[in-house]
Write an enzyme that holds these catalytic residues in place. Structure first.
Site, PDB file in Angstrom:
ATOM      1  N   ASP A   7       6.591   1.189   2.660  1.00 12.12           N
ATOM      2  CA  ASP A   7       5.740   0.283   1.967  1.00 12.12           C
ATOM      3  C   ASP A   7       6.703  -0.382   0.844  1.00 12.12           C
ATOM      4  O   ASP A   7       7.347   0.214  -0.050  1.00 12.12           O
ATOM      5  CB  ASP A   7       4.639   1.575   1.156  1.00 12.12           C
ATOM      6  CG  ASP A   7       3.823   0.696  -0.005  1.00 12.12           C
ATOM      7  OD1 ASP A   7       3.454  -0.394   0.369  1.00 12.12           O
ATOM      8  OD2 ASP A   7       3.615   1.366  -0.966  1.00 12.12           O
ATOM      9  N   GLU A  67       4.157  -2.249   5.904  1.00  7.69           N
ATOM     10  CA  GLU A  67       2.899  -2.990   5.445  1.00  7.69           C
ATOM     11  C   GLU A  67       3.246  -4.429   5.051  1.00  7.69           C
ATOM     12  O   GLU A  67       4.102  -4.677   4.394  1.00  7.69           O
ATOM     13  CB  GLU A  67       2.849  -2.234   4.015  1.00  7.69           C
ATOM     14  CG  GLU A  67       1.525  -2.569   3.629  1.00  7.69           C
ATOM     15  CD  GLU A  67       0.495  -1.517   2.620  1.00  7.69           C
ATOM     16  OE1 GLU A  67      -0.396  -0.456   2.919  1.00  7.69           O
ATOM     17  OE2 GLU A  67       1.239  -1.369   1.583  1.00  7.69           O
ATOM     18  N   ASP A 139       3.982   5.711  -3.501  1.00  4.63           N
ATOM     19  CA  ASP A 139       4.598   4.841  -2.331  1.00  4.63           C
ATOM     20  C   ASP A 139       4.789   5.496  -1.024  1.00  4.63           C
ATOM     21  O   ASP A 139       4.817   5.050  -0.118  1.00  4.63           O
ATOM     22  CB  ASP A 139       5.858   4.016  -2.966  1.00  4.63           C
ATOM     23  CG  ASP A 139       5.259   3.317  -4.382  1.00  4.63           C
ATOM     24  OD1 ASP A 139       4.474   2.355  -4.204  1.00  4.63           O
ATOM     25  OD2 ASP A 139       5.867   3.536  -5.541  1.00  4.63           O
TER      26      ASP A 139
END
Length: 156
Positions: A7, A67, A139
């Site tokens: 992420d 992502e 995260d």
């Protein structure tokens, strides 16, 4: 097979690793890479690359997933996110693994069943999918969700 999910963020990039064996998933590790907001951009990107490379060398995942960037209201923030994401893609590709990319809405849909899920819902489902997991932060939780999404969408 080990799958690492990332992420990306310039301030705090989350990472999460899951093991896939048939239809079974298990938690391997998760963490976050923080950079010094007072440091120059180039120095922050080097820190991110070094820390991610260390995680990859330690766990030696077979596949990676990142992502995708969402567009912020602030174009400067979007550019910085894109640069951090580029470092993430580079670190995975340099390690020789195939890399997939997933939109945030797809990750939420894969984990919770709806693309509009809240972060708390994603984290609650992670605890169901990976019993006993200790999340190191939001995260890292997002990164584990990316890894699980990739595991679900793999054909092998």
């Amino acid at each position: 097979m080990l799958i690492i999910g990332l992420d990306p963020s310039l301030s705090c990039t989350g990472w999460g690793i899951v093991a896939k064996s048939g239809n079974r998933l298990s938690h391997v590790a998760n963490g976050q890479v923080r950079t010094d907001p007072a440091a120059a951009l180039a120095e922050r990107l080097v820190t991110l690359d070094r820390e991610l490379s260390d995680v990859i060398a330690r766990y030696q995942p077979d596949r990676g997933a990142v992502e995708e960037v969402f567009v912020n209201a602030n174009p400067q923030s979007t550019l910085k996110l894109g640069q951090a994401r580029g470092v993430c893609l580079l670190a995975l590709a340099r390690a020789g693994m195939p890399v997939a990319e997933y939109a945030t809405r797809l990750v939420k849909k894969a984990i919770v069943g709806t693309g509009g899920a809240e972060k708390a819902q994603v984290q609650a489902m992670l605890k169901v999918l990976l019993p006993g997991v200790a999340l190191t932060g939001a995260d890292a939780a997002d990164a584990l969700a990316v890894a699980i999404t990739h595991a679900h969408l793999l054909r092998a």
